[in-house]
Design a protein around this motif. Structure first.
Motif, PDB file in Angstrom:
ATOM      1  N   SER A  13       7.307  10.958  -6.429  1.00 21.53           N
ATOM      2  CA  SER A  13       6.116  11.078  -5.588  1.00 21.53           C
ATOM      3  C   SER A  13       5.770  12.550  -5.404  1.00 21.53           C
ATOM      4  O   SER A  13       6.660  13.392  -5.273  1.00 21.53           O
ATOM      5  N   GLU A  14       4.467  12.839  -5.395  1.00 20.93           N
ATOM      6  CA  GLU A  14       4.003  14.202  -5.169  1.00 20.93           C
ATOM      7  C   GLU A  14       2.731  14.151  -4.354  1.00 20.93           C
ATOM      8  O   GLU A  14       1.775  13.479  -4.731  1.00 20.93           O
ATOM      9  N   GLY A  15       2.705  14.842  -3.240  1.00 21.08           N
ATOM     10  CA  GLY A  15       1.510  14.879  -2.400  1.00 21.08           C
ATOM     11  C   GLY A  15       1.109  13.479  -1.953  1.00 21.08           C
ATOM     12  O   GLY A  15       1.946  12.684  -1.537  1.00 21.08           O
ATOM     13  N   PRO A  16      -0.162  13.153  -2.075  1.00 20.31           N
ATOM     14  CA  PRO A  16      -0.614  11.843  -1.607  1.00 20.31           C
ATOM     15  C   PRO A  16      -0.274  10.700  -2.567  1.00 20.31           C
ATOM     16  O   PRO A  16      -0.374   9.535  -2.200  1.00 20.31           O
ATOM     17  N   ILE A  17       0.140  11.027  -3.785  1.00 21.84           N
ATOM     18  CA  ILE A  17       0.467   9.982  -4.765  1.00 21.84           C
ATOM     19  C   ILE A  17       1.928   9.598  -4.622  1.00 21.84           C
ATOM     20  O   ILE A  17       2.817  10.436  -4.717  1.00 21.84           O
ATOM     21  N   ARG A  18       2.153   8.325  -4.367  1.00 24.14           N
ATOM     22  CA  ARG A  18       3.496   7.798  -4.158  1.00 24.14           C
ATOM     23  C   ARG A  18       3.928   6.977  -5.364  1.00 24.14           C
ATOM     24  O   ARG A  18       3.143   6.206  -5.904  1.00 24.14           O
ATOM     25  N   VAL A  19       5.172   7.133  -5.762  1.00 25.43           N
ATOM     26  CA  VAL A  19       5.748   6.313  -6.829  1.00 25.43           C
ATOM     27  C   VAL A  19       6.617   5.263  -6.149  1.00 25.43           C
ATOM     28  O   VAL A  19       7.542   5.591  -5.412  1.00 25.43           O
ATOM     29  N   LEU A  20       6.264   3.997  -6.371  1.00 24.89           N
ATOM     30  CA  LEU A  20       6.955   2.873  -5.739  1.00 24.89           C
ATOM     31  C   LEU A  20       7.345   1.837  -6.775  1.00 24.89           C
ATOM     32  O   LEU A  20       6.753   1.775  -7.849  1.00 24.89           O
ATOM     33  N   THR A  21       8.307   0.993  -6.425  1.00 22.23           N
ATOM     34  CA  THR A  21       8.619  -0.169  -7.239  1.00 22.23           C
ATOM     35  C   THR A  21       8.287  -1.395  -6.414  1.00 22.23           C
ATOM     36  O   THR A  21       8.892  -1.624  -5.367  1.00 22.23           O
ATOM     37  N   TRP A  22       7.292  -2.156  -6.875  1.00 22.76           N
ATOM     38  CA  TRP A  22       6.953  -3.404  -6.199  1.00 22.76           C
ATOM     39  C   TRP A  22       7.879  -4.476  -6.742  1.00 22.76           C
ATOM     40  O   TRP A  22       8.028  -4.616  -7.952  1.00 22.76           O
ATOM     41  N   PRO A  23       8.522  -5.253  -5.881  1.00 19.10           N
ATOM     42  CA  PRO A  23       9.487  -6.249  -6.354  1.00 19.10           C
ATOM     43  C   PRO A  23       8.812  -7.404  -7.093  1.00 19.10           C
ATOM     44  O   PRO A  23       7.608  -7.643  -6.945  1.00 19.10           O
TER      45      PRO A  23
END
Length: 150
Positions: A72-82
């Motif tokens: 994740s950087e700044g307003p962009i989030r890296v997520l894993t949706w199950p």
């Protein structure tokens, strides 16, 4: 065009997301998708599905599936949706009104709750294979998914 509702299992997906609150605006949605795509391109990440969802009232989220290592950087989030079970309907918005599809899937899910096939309904999301503004075939196969609990 045939429009059919069905239940399916979708796998877990790793996404780069950008969320905001405010009134609905197609211009803003497109700009946010472009922003996430540019972020992924700058980091050399391969991309997959483009997902738009409304997690709350007047709350919006765009997400692009990414493949590769990213943080994740700044307003962009890296997520894993199950992984999840979803009610899905694939249609072409140029042939069938999205309002008809959304009302249809909402009523169909209401009846699934009544006959106890499902317990609850989660968020709605629109899934495209790639950028729907630049690739006409992505728009023509819009997949509306609703997360459900059995």
């Amino acid at each position: 065009m045939l429009v059919e509702f069905r239940m399916k299992r979708v796998p877990a997906v790793r996404v780069a997301t950008l969320a905001w609150k405010g009134p609905w605006s197609e211009r803003k949605i497109r700009a946010q998708f472009d922003r996430v795509a540019a972020w992924a391109r700058a980091r050399g990440l391969r991309t997959g599905q483009w997902i738009f969802r409304e997690p709350g009232t007047r709350s919006w989220q765009v997400a692009i599936e990414i493949r590769g290592a990213a943080r994740s950087e700044g307003p962009i989030r890296v997520l894993t949706w199950p992984a999840a079970t979803v009610a899905s309907v694939v249609f072409d918005p140029d042939l069938v009104s999205p309002a008809v599809v959304y009302h249809g899937v909402t009523d169909w899910l209401r009846w699934r709750k009544r006959d106890r096939t499902i317990r609850s309904v989660g968020t709605y999301r629109e899934v495209y294979r790639t950028d729907p503004w630049r690739v006409a075939t992505a728009w023509a196969r819009t997949d509306v998914q609703v997360v459900v609990r059995r």
